[in-house]
Motif scaffolding. Structure first.
Motif, PDB file in Angstrom:
ATOM      1  N   GLY A   1      60.735 -13.517-100.186  1.00 31.84           N
ATOM      2  CA  GLY A   1      60.180 -14.864-100.290  1.00 31.84           C
ATOM      3  C   GLY A   1      59.817 -15.197-101.723  1.00 31.84           C
ATOM      4  N   SER A   2      59.330 -14.195-102.440  1.00 34.20           N
ATOM      5  CA  SER A   2      59.021 -14.417-103.846  1.00 34.20           C
ATOM      6  C   SER A   2      60.304 -14.709-104.622  1.00 34.20           C
ATOM      7  CB  SER A   2      58.339 -13.180-104.432  1.00 34.20           C
ATOM      8  OG  SER A   2      58.343 -13.249-105.826  1.00 34.20           O
ATOM      9  N   ALA A   3      61.332 -13.902-104.350  1.00 35.66           N
ATOM     10  CA  ALA A   3      62.577 -14.039-105.108  1.00 35.66           C
ATOM     11  C   ALA A   3      63.293 -15.351-104.781  1.00 35.66           C
ATOM     12  CB  ALA A   3      63.481 -12.851-104.803  1.00 35.66           C
ATOM     13  N   VAL A   4      63.373 -15.673-103.497  1.00 30.28           N
ATOM     14  CA  VAL A   4      64.111 -16.879-103.114  1.00 30.28           C
ATOM     15  C   VAL A   4      63.240 -18.103-103.360  1.00 30.28           C
ATOM     16  CG1 VAL A   4      65.145 -18.120-101.193  1.00 30.28           C
ATOM     17  CG2 VAL A   4      65.423 -15.647-101.363  1.00 30.28           C
ATOM     18  N   GLY A   5      63.729 -19.009-104.184  1.00 33.00           N
ATOM     19  CA  GLY A   5      62.915 -20.191-104.491  1.00 33.00           C
ATOM     20  C   GLY A   5      63.759 -21.248-105.175  1.00 33.00           C
ATOM     21  N   LEU A   6      63.072 -22.073-105.947  1.00 33.30           N
ATOM     22  CA  LEU A   6      63.797 -23.135-106.646  1.00 33.30           C
ATOM     23  C   LEU A   6      64.860 -22.533-107.566  1.00 33.30           C
ATOM     24  CD1 LEU A   6      60.761 -25.417-107.555  1.00 33.30           C
ATOM     25  CD2 LEU A   6      62.445 -25.779-105.754  1.00 33.30           C
ATOM     26  N   GLY A   7      64.633 -21.303-107.986  1.00 30.18           N
ATOM     27  CA  GLY A   7      65.605 -20.600-108.827  1.00 30.18           C
ATOM     28  C   GLY A   7      66.953 -20.479-108.139  1.00 30.18           C
ATOM     29  N   ASN A   8      66.958 -20.254-106.849  1.00 32.10           N
ATOM     30  CA  ASN A   8      68.213 -20.100-106.119  1.00 32.10           C
ATOM     31  C   ASN A   8      68.843 -21.445-105.786  1.00 32.10           C
ATOM     32  OD1 ASN A   8      66.215 -17.990-105.482  1.00 32.10           O
ATOM     33  ND2 ASN A   8      67.952 -17.022-104.503  1.00 32.10           N
ATOM     34  N   ILE A   9      67.995 -22.368-105.327  1.00 33.85           N
ATOM     35  CA  ILE A   9      68.565 -23.589-104.754  1.00 33.85           C
ATOM     36  C   ILE A   9      68.718 -24.683-105.802  1.00 33.85           C
ATOM     37  CG2 ILE A   9      68.256 -25.306-102.908  1.00 33.85           C
ATOM     38  CD1 ILE A   9      66.554 -23.054-101.526  1.00 33.85           C
TER      39      ILE A   9
ATOM     40  N   TYR B   1      53.950 -24.907-114.190  1.00 34.63           N
ATOM     41  CA  TYR B   1      55.024 -25.902-114.282  1.00 34.63           C
ATOM     42  C   TYR B   1      55.938 -25.874-113.062  1.00 34.63           C
ATOM     43  CZ  TYR B   1      58.779 -22.698-115.694  1.00 34.63           C
ATOM     44  OH  TYR B   1      59.728 -21.719-115.711  1.00 34.63           O
ATOM     45  N   TYR B   2      56.057 -24.706-112.431  1.00 33.80           N
ATOM     46  CA  TYR B   2      56.894 -24.585-111.229  1.00 33.80           C
ATOM     47  C   TYR B   2      56.331 -25.498-110.133  1.00 33.80           C
ATOM     48  CZ  TYR B   2      59.707 -21.693-107.910  1.00 33.80           C
ATOM     49  OH  TYR B   2      60.604 -21.202-106.988  1.00 33.80           O
ATOM     50  N   ALA B   3      54.982 -25.556-110.069  1.00 33.19           N
ATOM     51  CA  ALA B   3      54.348 -26.360-109.026  1.00 33.19           C
ATOM     52  C   ALA B   3      54.598 -27.861-109.235  1.00 33.19           C
ATOM     53  CB  ALA B   3      52.855 -26.076-108.979  1.00 33.19           C
TER      54      ALA B   3
ATOM     55  N   PHE C   1      66.951 -12.743-113.918  1.00 35.68           N
ATOM     56  CA  PHE C   1      65.506 -12.487-114.043  1.00 35.68           C
ATOM     57  C   PHE C   1      64.682 -13.487-113.262  1.00 35.68           C
ATOM     58  CE2 PHE C   1      66.174  -9.707-117.575  1.00 35.68           C
ATOM     59  CZ  PHE C   1      65.124  -8.829-117.394  1.00 35.68           C
ATOM     60  N   TYR C   2      65.009 -14.735-113.530  1.00 36.72           N
ATOM     61  CA  TYR C   2      64.240 -15.816-112.935  1.00 36.72           C
ATOM     62  C   TYR C   2      64.345 -15.754-111.422  1.00 36.72           C
ATOM     63  CZ  TYR C   2      62.290 -20.488-112.602  1.00 36.72           C
ATOM     64  OH  TYR C   2      61.487 -21.553-112.331  1.00 36.72           O
ATOM     65  N   SER C   3      65.572 -15.587-110.954  1.00 36.31           N
ATOM     66  CA  SER C   3      65.794 -15.651-109.519  1.00 36.31           C
ATOM     67  C   SER C   3      65.178 -14.471-108.776  1.00 36.31           C
ATOM     68  CB  SER C   3      67.295 -15.721-109.251  1.00 36.31           C
ATOM     69  OG  SER C   3      67.506 -15.929-107.894  1.00 36.31           O
ATOM     70  N   LEU C   4      65.183 -13.303-109.414  1.00 36.82           N
ATOM     71  CA  LEU C   4      64.639 -12.129-108.715  1.00 36.82           C
ATOM     72  C   LEU C   4      63.142 -11.961-108.950  1.00 36.82           C
ATOM     73  CD1 LEU C   4      67.514  -9.547-109.375  1.00 36.82           C
ATOM     74  CD2 LEU C   4      67.017 -10.695-107.223  1.00 36.82           C
ATOM     75  N   SER C   5      62.506 -12.903-109.621  1.00 34.55           N
ATOM     76  CA  SER C   5      61.058 -12.834-109.938  1.00 34.55           C
ATOM     77  C   SER C   5      60.727 -11.579-110.743  1.00 34.55           C
ATOM     78  CB  SER C   5      60.185 -12.775-108.681  1.00 34.55           C
ATOM     79  OG  SER C   5      60.515 -13.738-107.765  1.00 34.55           O
ATOM     80  N   LEU C   6      61.586 -11.236-111.700  1.00 32.64           N
ATOM     81  CA  LEU C   6      61.366  -9.985-112.421  1.00 32.64           C
ATOM     82  C   LEU C   6      60.705 -10.203-113.774  1.00 32.64           C
ATOM     83  CD1 LEU C   6      64.728  -8.141-111.804  1.00 32.64           C
ATOM     84  CD2 LEU C   6      62.507  -7.717-110.740  1.00 32.64           C
ATOM     85  N   GLY C   7      60.019  -9.176-114.230  1.00 31.04           N
ATOM     86  CA  GLY C   7      59.518  -9.176-115.606  1.00 31.04           C
ATOM     87  C   GLY C   7      58.076  -9.603-115.750  1.00 31.04           C
ATOM     88  N   MET C   8      57.424  -9.975-114.648  1.00 36.34           N
ATOM     89  CA  MET C   8      56.026 -10.401-114.797  1.00 36.34           C
ATOM     90  C   MET C   8      55.086  -9.707-113.805  1.00 36.34           C
ATOM     91  SD  MET C   8      55.867 -14.065-112.964  1.00 36.34           S
ATOM     92  CE  MET C   8      54.426 -13.574-112.058  1.00 36.34           C
ATOM     93  N   GLY C   9      55.564  -8.620-113.228  1.00 31.24           N
ATOM     94  CA  GLY C   9      54.667  -7.848-112.364  1.00 31.24           C
ATOM     95  C   GLY C   9      54.456  -8.446-110.987  1.00 31.24           C
TER      96      GLY C   9
HETATM   97  N1  PHE Z   1      62.181 -16.190-108.157  1.00 32.47           N
HETATM   98  C1  PHE Z   1      61.601 -17.469-108.014  1.00 32.47           C
HETATM   99  C2  PHE Z   1      62.688 -18.480-107.731  1.00 32.47           C
HETATM  100  O1  PHE Z   1      63.831 -18.139-107.636  1.00 32.47           O
HETATM  101  C3  PHE Z   1      60.824 -17.879-109.232  1.00 32.47           C
HETATM  102  C4  PHE Z   1      59.828 -16.875-109.664  1.00 32.47           C
HETATM  103  C5  PHE Z   1      59.857 -16.406-110.968  1.00 32.47           C
HETATM  104  C6  PHE Z   1      58.861 -16.399-108.783  1.00 32.47           C
HETATM  105  C7  PHE Z   1      58.941 -15.452-111.398  1.00 32.47           C
HETATM  106  C8  PHE Z   1      57.932 -15.459-109.200  1.00 32.47           C
HETATM  107  C9  PHE Z   1      57.982 -14.982-110.487  1.00 32.47           C
HETATM  108  O2  PHE Z   1      62.416 -19.626-107.601  1.00 32.47           O
END
Ligand code: PHE
Length: 456
Positions: free
Chosen positions: A19-27, A102-104, A224-232
């Motif tokens: 759920g964290s990984a799948v988000g606006l980054g994917n769609i 900013y994502y919000a 990176f963005y899509s997998l929610s990586l790099g920020m713990g």
């Molecule tokens: N992975 C999320 C997305 O695809 C964005 C995200 C980035 C979530 C970093 C958490 C941390 O939309």
């Protein structure tokens, strides 16, 4: 930390991480990047990045979090006491707060668009300018985008304060299957439209002449963005995993789910655009894709069947809300767990601190499409600068240090014990993994960062 919560089930843990990984980054972001960078060729490079960079870093985050059972900053303090490694965790907390702000804003827009779709506001619109007007009028308004930003962060807040099992896990278990169903229905509708074949061909035909350094770098950033990586983020979630969770298997599952959903989003958007004779010019596949191009596509593609256009758009924007919410929850949790554990605030208070800070910063981002449009940071709007900083600097830098930490610093036996659950699961890939984490991953990321500064 005493009485720390855990995810109640394996499925719950996987769904929360997915759920964290799948988000606006994917769609939202994946189809844009794919459209700009040569379709299938980009997708192949992207999959390569997931395998070589994404998976090793995700496994690293999982093992750091699960081993230390702490928030991301404390995790490094435990594994490397008295060293500056804790700053990698702190950078993650800062990035989480930053991205959420900013994502919000975009997540808030999805509420507005779900409302517009629900009340059939796109009915009868045919011209691109009409859709553009709707978007520009709305996003530049001083109140509504700010209110929706606040609503979205509050929604996130209320899930997070419920805690790990009752909040995050329970909601992920409801929202993620819902998301799969909506997206699967949309794919079927989209590819069965007349002329959808053209869009499918675009996605499946790899034109390698388009692949240059820039394309590879975009693919890495997207991974990176899509997998929610790099920020713990995944490190924090893994701190709630049970000792029995198979970390490598979970990594594989999350990466597969995330990539599948991104591909499915491509199979919704490109066939629909082709069916509507929309013409996939690079301008149309910019950031406005899902707010200007898509509603237009829905209306045109189903011009003879307005009810289908209605259902399609309502479902699509609902899907976006769901996808964005499971991601904002994970960003919020990184900061909330840090605040509550490091400053002994208690979960509720900590969550309120993060909520208020993100709303405060988010307001500036929301207004940067209107009232604060003239305020520029390095030549970009506030929103643009935040996005640039987060995805091009903070996440890759964080990821690079995570790879260096597990590849070079972390005790080899601890590493092995964690991924094999103390010898109960086999890990024949261990040596290869260490090699990739030591050399390939950090060097590749270093290349992304240098290229962002125009160094080559
Ligand atoms: N992975 C999320 C997305 O695809 C964005 C995200 C980035 C979530 C970093 C958490 C941390 O939309």
């Amino acid at each position: 930390m005493t009485n720390r919560e855990n995810f109640g089930s394996k499925l719950g843990a996987i769904l929360a991480a997915a759920g964290s990984a799948v988000g606006l980054g994917n769609i939202w972001r994946f189809p844009i990047e794919t459209g700009r960078n040569g379709g299938a060729a980009f997708i192949l490079v992207y999959i390569g990045c997931i395998l070589l960079l994404g998976m090793p870093i995700m496994l690293s985050e999982f093992l750091i979090g699960r081993h230390t059972q702490s928030n991301t900053a404390r995790a490094y303090q435990k594994l490397a006491p008295g060293t500056p490694w804790k700053w990698v965790g702190r950078l993650g907390v800062f990035t989480g707060f930053f991205i959420l702000s900013y994502y919000a804003v975009v997540a808030g827009w999805t509420i507005e668009y779900a409302g517009l779709a629900l009340f059939n506001q796109f009915d009868g619109m045919t011209e691109r300018q009409d859709f553009e007007q709707v978007f520009t009028n709305f996003s530049s308004e001083p109140f509504l985008p700010v209110i929706l930003l606040i609503v979205f962060i509050l929604l996130t807040h209320f899930v997070v304060v419920r805690g790990v099992a009752k909040g995050i896990e329970r909601w992920s278990k409801v929202l993620m299957p819902m998301l799969f169903i909506i997206i699967a229905v949309l794919v079927v509708c989209s590819v069965s439209m007349p002329k959808a074949g053209e869009g499918v061909r675009f996605l499946l035909y790899p034109d390698f002449s388009k692949v240059d350094g820039g394309v590879v770098l975009s693919a890495m950033g997207q991974a990176f963005y899509s997998l929610s990586l790099g920020m713990g983020c995944l490190c924090t979630y893994a701190s709630y995993f049970s000792k029995k969770t198979n970390l490598a298997k979970t990594t594989l599952q999350v990466c597969i789910i995330d990539t599948l959903i991104a591909l499915m989003a491509g199979f919704i958007i490109f066939p629909a655009a082709a069916a509507a004779d929309y013409g996939l010019t690079p301008d149309d596949i910019g950031p406005s894709l899902i707010f200007i191009t898509l509603p237009n596509v829905f209306q045109q593609a189903f011009s003879g069947m307005p009810w289908l256009a209605y259902i399609f758009s309502v479902m699509f924007y609902l899907l976006l809300i769901v996808a964005a919410l499971t991601s904002t929850i994970s960003m919020h949790e990184v900061v909330t767990s840090y605040m509550s554990e490091e400053f002994h605030l208690g979960r509720k208070k900590a969550a309120w601190v993060e909520t208020s800070m993100s709303i405060f910063l988010g307001i500036f981002c929301a207004l940067s499409f209107g009232a604060l449009g003239d305020v520029k940071i390095f030549g970009q709007t506030i929103f643009g600068a935040f996005d640039w900083m987060a995805s091009n600097i903070c996440l890759p830098v964080g990821g690079m240090f995570i790879a260096i930490f597990t590849g070079w610093y972390l005790d080899r036996q601890l590493f092995r014990d964690e991924i094999t659950n103390c010898g109960t699961v086999r890990a024949p890939y261990f040596k290869l993994l260490i090699f990739v984490l030591r050399y390939i991953t950090p060097l590749a990321i270093f290349a992304i960062i240098l290229s962002n500064f125009g160094m080559f």
